[in-house]
Design an enzyme around this catalytic site. Structure first.
Site, mmCIF file in Angstrom:
data_model
loop_
_atom_site.group_PDB
_atom_site.id
_atom_site.type_symbol
_atom_site.label_atom_id
_atom_site.label_comp_id
_atom_site.label_asym_id
_atom_site.label_seq_id
_atom_site.Cartn_x
_atom_site.Cartn_y
_atom_site.Cartn_z
ATOM 1 N N HIS A 156 -3.207 -37.063 152.205
ATOM 2 C CA HIS A 156 -3.271 -38.264 151.364
ATOM 3 C C HIS A 156 -3.480 -39.525 152.197
ATOM 4 O O HIS A 156 -4.014 -40.513 151.698
ATOM 5 C CB HIS A 156 -2.018 -38.359 150.478
ATOM 6 C CG HIS A 156 -2.094 -37.437 149.295
ATOM 7 N ND1 HIS A 156 -2.320 -37.890 148.003
ATOM 8 C CD2 HIS A 156 -2.047 -36.089 149.207
ATOM 9 C CE1 HIS A 156 -2.379 -36.845 147.183
ATOM 10 N NE2 HIS A 156 -2.216 -35.739 147.877
ATOM 11 N N VAL A 211 -8.205 -41.309 151.198
ATOM 12 C CA VAL A 211 -8.442 -42.339 150.194
ATOM 13 C C VAL A 211 -9.940 -42.582 150.046
ATOM 14 O O VAL A 211 -10.679 -42.562 151.021
ATOM 15 C CB VAL A 211 -7.703 -43.650 150.528
ATOM 16 C CG1 VAL A 211 -6.238 -43.518 150.184
ATOM 17 C CG2 VAL A 211 -7.895 -44.023 151.967
ATOM 18 N N PRO A 217 -9.049 -36.667 144.846
ATOM 19 C CA PRO A 217 -9.416 -35.457 144.089
ATOM 20 C C PRO A 217 -8.317 -35.086 143.090
ATOM 21 O O PRO A 217 -7.141 -35.199 143.407
ATOM 22 C CB PRO A 217 -9.514 -34.391 145.187
ATOM 23 C CG PRO A 217 -9.618 -35.110 146.469
ATOM 24 C CD PRO A 217 -8.978 -36.444 146.288
ATOM 25 N N ASP A 264 1.582 -21.117 146.115
ATOM 26 C CA ASP A 264 1.128 -19.793 146.561
ATOM 27 C C ASP A 264 2.192 -18.809 146.103
ATOM 28 O O ASP A 264 3.247 -18.673 146.736
ATOM 29 C CB ASP A 264 0.990 -19.791 148.092
ATOM 30 C CG ASP A 264 0.393 -18.503 148.618
ATOM 31 O OD1 ASP A 264 -0.138 -17.716 147.813
ATOM 32 O OD2 ASP A 264 0.465 -18.296 149.845
#
Ligand code: HEM
Length: 331
Positions: free
Chosen positions: A67, A71, A165, A246
Site C-alpha cells: 500500500h 498509490v 486495486p 489462503d
C-alpha cells in the site's frame, strides 16, 4: 507442498527490468552498511518481536509495503516513499483504498531505535521495505535482500490513493494497474500470491457471496467451499469477522495459495480472477508442475524478485524528499 527452499538465501541481481523510474538504479544493496551498519539488524529484531507478540503482524507488514508503493495517481508519482505513514486528517492512510492497513506502530518503533543508533540516516520508506522482507522470511517464505536508499516523500494525501486495486475490478483493469507501474503480468500474479499469509474481513466477501453480477455468488467458487464461506460470512452478518485469505494456511508463506486459486478455493475475489484470464492462469499453472521443485520455476524465488521490483516503484533517492525524524510526520 512446502516452499522449496524455504530459508535459503536468495540473492536477487539488480539487472532485471523493473519499474519505469530511472532513479531506481540509485538504490543499492547495503546502502546503510557504513552509515548505519546495524540498520537491517534493528529492523529485523523489531519485526521479530512484533510477530511474536501478534501472529497477524507478518501479513500486516507485507500488506503495508504494497500500500505504500502502490498509490495510483495519473502523472503523479508517489511510490514507495513512506507517504502512507503520515498522520493527519487528510493524510493518505485514511483513503478508502487503504482500509484496514495497519503496522504503523511497528515501523515507528523501528524508526525510534534507528534514530538512537544513527540519527537522521535511515528512511521510513526503507524500514517499510525491510520489514516486509523480514515478515516474509519469518513466515517461512524466501529470504532475500532488498536494495535500500529510498528517501521519504514530502506529501501525503487521501487523493493519492483513490485508485488502489479493488477486489471487484475486472481482471484486465487489475492487470493494467500493475503494468502501469512498470511491473509485469508475472509480477502481478506473484505479488497477489502474497495472500498466502493473512486474512480478509467479511466486508470484502459480501459482493462475491451475495451480490455477484447475476445476483448470486461468484460461480468460480468451488461448490464444496461455498457453504463454508457463507457460514463464516453470513448475509447481513458482522463484516468485521476475518478469515484466512489462503484457506487452512493463514500463517505459512507457501504456494498453497496458487493451488487454492486453481481449485476454486480462492477467498479474495481478485485472487479467484487470476484463474479466469489465460495469461494470469498460465503464470499460476507454471508453479504447479510436478517437477517444479527440481527444474523450476520456483515460486519463492520469483516472489522475492517481484517484491524487489515492487519496492522500486517510483522511489525517491539522492537529494529528493527527506529522511524523517519520525515516520508519522514530515520534518
Ligand atoms: C489486485 C491487487 C490486490 C487486491 C485487490 C488486494 C486486496 C486485498 C484485500 C481486500 C485484503 C483484505 C484486507 C482486510 O480485510 O483488512 C487484502 C489483504 C492482504 N493483502 Fe492484498 N490485495 C492486492 C494485492 C496485494 C499485494 C500486491 C500484496 C503484497 C505484495 C498484498 C498483500 C496482502 C496481505 C499480506 C494481506 C493480509 C493482511 C492482513 O492479514 O491484515 N495484497 N488484500
Amino acid at each position: 507442498m512446502a516452499l522449496i527452499p524455504t530459508l535459503t538465501a536468495i540473492f536477487i541481481a539488480c539487472s532485471f527490468i523493473g519499474p519505469h523510474n530511472s532513479v531506481m538504479a540509485q538504490l543499492e544493496f547495503g546502502f546503510y552498511s557504513s552509515t548505519c551498519p546495524k540498520a537491517e539488524q534493528i529492523v529485523n529484531s523489531v519485526v521479530q518481536q512484533s510477530v511474536q507478540a501478534n501472529s497477524r503482524m507478518a501479513a500486516i507488514l507485507l500488506r503495508l509495503h504494497f500500500h505504500d508503493c502502490f498509490v495510483q495517481v495519473p502523472l503523479l508519482f508517489y511510490g514507495c516513499d513512506g507517504s502512507i505513514l503520515i498522520e493527519g486528517d487528510k493524510a493518505e492512510k485514511h483513503a478508502f483504498g487503504h482500509q484496514g492497513v495497519q503496522g504503523f506502530d511497528v515501523i515507528e518503533t523501528a524508526k525510534a531505535q534507528l534514530e538512537s543508533e544513527c540519527r537522521g540516516v535511515v528512511s521510513c520508506a526503507d524500514i517499510v521495505a525491510m520489514a516486509a522482507r523480514d515478515a516474509v522470511a519469518l513466515s517461512g517464505g524466501p529470504v532475500y535482500q532488498v536494495q535500500t536508499g529510498r528517501r521519504d516523500g514530502l506529501t501525503s494525501n487521501t487523493s493519492a490513493a483513490v485508485d488502489m486495486p479493488e477486489v471487484t475490478e475486472p481482471i484486465q483493469q487489475l492487470k493494467n494497474k500493475f503494468l502501469q507501474k512498470g511491473l509485469s503480468v508475472k509480477d502481478f500474479v506473484l505479488l497477489n500470491a502474497a495472500h498466502t499469509i493473512g486474512t480478509t474481513a467479511c466486508f470484502f466477501m459480501t459482493d462475491r457471496l451475495y451480490n455477484f453480477p447475476g445476483g448470486t455468488s461468484d460461480p468460480t467458487i468451488n461448490p464444496v467451499f461455498l457453504p463454508e464461506l457463507e457460514a463464516t460470512c453470513p448475509k447481513n452478518g458482522d463484516v468485521n469477522v476475518r478469515l484466512a485469505a489462503d484457506r487452512e494456511s493463514e500463517f505459512k508463506f507457501d504456494d498453497s495459495i496458487l493451488r487454492n486459486i486453481r481449485n476454486g478455493f480462492a477467498v479474495i475475489e481478485s485472487d479467484a480472477k487470476l484463474y479466469t484470464d489465460a495469461e494470469t492462469k498460465n503464470v499460476v499453472d507454471s508453479y504447479m508442475g510436478p517437477l517444479n521443485f527440481l527444474i523450476g520455476p520456483n515460486f519463492g524465488a520469483d516472489f522475492a524478485e517481484s517484491m524487489v521490483n515492487m519496492g522500486m516503484i517510483d522511489v525517491k533517492t539522492g537529494s529528493q524528499g527527506q529522511i524523517r525524524k519520525v515516520c508519522s510526520a514530515f520534518n
